[in-house]
Design a protein around this motif. Structure first.
Motif, short mmCIF file in Angstrom:
data_model
loop_
_atom_site.label_atom_id
_atom_site.label_comp_id
_atom_site.label_asym_id
_atom_site.label_seq_id
_atom_site.Cartn_x
_atom_site.Cartn_y
_atom_site.Cartn_z
N LEU A 29 0.87 -1.17 0.00
CA LEU A 29 0.00 0.00 0.00
C LEU A 29 0.91 1.22 0.00
O LEU A 29 1.76 1.36 0.86
CB LEU A 29 -0.88 -0.01 1.26
N ARG A 30 0.74 2.11 -0.96
CA ARG A 30 1.55 3.32 -1.06
C ARG A 30 0.74 4.50 -0.55
O ARG A 30 -0.37 4.75 -1.02
CB ARG A 30 1.97 3.58 -2.51
N LEU A 31 1.31 5.23 0.41
CA LEU A 31 0.65 6.39 0.98
C LEU A 31 1.52 7.62 0.74
O LEU A 31 2.61 7.74 1.31
CB LEU A 31 0.40 6.16 2.48
N THR A 32 1.03 8.50 -0.11
CA THR A 32 1.73 9.72 -0.52
C THR A 32 0.85 10.91 -0.19
O THR A 32 -0.13 11.16 -0.90
CB THR A 32 2.05 9.67 -2.03
N PRO A 33 1.16 11.66 0.88
CA PRO A 33 0.29 12.77 1.29
C PRO A 33 0.00 13.80 0.20
O PRO A 33 -1.13 14.29 0.11
CB PRO A 33 1.05 13.41 2.45
N ASP A 34 0.98 14.12 -0.64
CA ASP A 34 0.74 15.11 -1.69
C ASP A 34 -0.42 14.72 -2.59
O ASP A 34 -1.17 15.57 -3.06
CB ASP A 34 1.99 15.32 -2.55
#
Length: 174
Positions: A29-34
């Motif tokens: 799971l990839r979590l990228t705030p931007d």
């Protein structure tokens, strides 16, 4: 055993590019705030909302680890304390922690930032000279003990646990 990959570096270091690749390679799971901030708020950090969002994403990352899913956190994590907290929380879930530091030259960073803005302005935020200088001035480079995993920092003074510090730092990670 599940793993969390924390990508560390300044804007333009290549974190999101690597995060996308790691997510595929590690079935993570990839979590990228931007990628959340832009559609939700149209800005990088309106009224401190980024900290709240990062806290929610951190909580989600820990839940994913509990469920047996690998995670890639594309946060940047400029401070050692932030990195130590995430390491401690990850290991408390019985998962492996991988700190991935992406050091690049200032020239490369600036070129990537300019290229990203010129080619995909709908997917990024504009960065001023002041923004670039602020990042450089506030980024704490990971040292050898952090990079090799032998660092075991205690929570900052006044904080009995990293979990409590993280809940304060990210407003909503508790």
């Amino acid at each position: 055993m599940t793993a969390l990959f924390l990508l560390v570096g300044l804007p333009g270091a290549g974190k999101t590019t690597l995060a996308r690749r790691l997510a595929v390679e590690r079935r993570a799971l990839r979590l990228t705030p931007d990628e959340w901030m832009l559609p939700l708020f149209g800005a990088s950090d309106p009224d401190g909302r980024r900290d709240v969002l990062e806290g929610r994403l951190l909580w989600l990352a820990l839940e994913a680890l509990r469920l047996g899913t690998n995670v890639v956190l594309d946060y940047g994590c400029w401070s050692r304390a932030e990195r130590s907290a995430i390491r401690c929380l990850t290991e408390a879930e019985g998962a492996r922690f991988h700190l991935v530091h992406l050091p690049v030259t200032e020239e490369t960073r600036r070129a990537r930032i300019a290229h990203r803005w010129a080619t995909t302005p709908s997917e990024t935020f504009p960065m001023t000279e002041a923004d670039i200088a602020f990042g450089r001035a506030h980024f704490e480079e990971p040292d050898a003990t952090e990079l090799d995993g032998s660092a075991a920092d205690a929570p900052p003074p006044g904080w009995p646990t990293w979990r409590e510090w993280a809940a304060w730092r990210w407003s909503s990670s508790g």
